[in-house]
Design a protein around this motif. Sequence first.
Motif: not given
Length: 183
Positions: A153-181
């Motif tokens: 997948n392209n980098t943007a999709k990898k970030r989206a997948i990682l952010a979704e994984a983090l949120v699924q495991f209880g991470c705040d969406a804003e923190i998840a997006n920051g980590i995924a970036e």
Amino acid sequence: MKYIEVDEELYRHIASKTERIGESASDILRRLLGLSVDTVEQAQPQAISQPSLEAATPEPQFVPQVETFVAAADFHQLVDEHKLEQQKGAVGRFLFLLESLYQLNKTQFAQILQIQGRDRLYFARSREELLKASATANPKEIGQTGFWVTTNNNTAKKRAILAEALVQFGCDAEIANGIAERV
């Protein structure tokens, strides 16, 4: 639900406007056109009386419940900046962050298998399973976890997948997006 045919260029344009994994073309178009998703009424099937079936009690359906297992503070510790900088490219950083997430709670990590695209498998327990789903998946093992991820997948999709994984495991969406970036 009605179906329409669109040319390849238009399809790619609509797909490029995806904001979350699994978002339907209808949702994307509604968002782009400024229409509310709430105004769509789903057609309800007509109730048909079938006396022979009414006496039977329906079997309960299993609905997987995602457990949140990591305190929000732990997600801030997910990223070891020094080790992250040593990773080679976006794929290396993606794998490193997924492995770090695995290390937070190994017993619940199998929940990541629930993250899938509409017609795409992102995670699996074997390389073969990902290759069976897509010959071009370029599967890589997440560390030595026994879990595999699609990396083509392209980098943007990898970030989206990682952010979704983090949120699924209880991470705040804003923190998840920051980590995924950081991928």
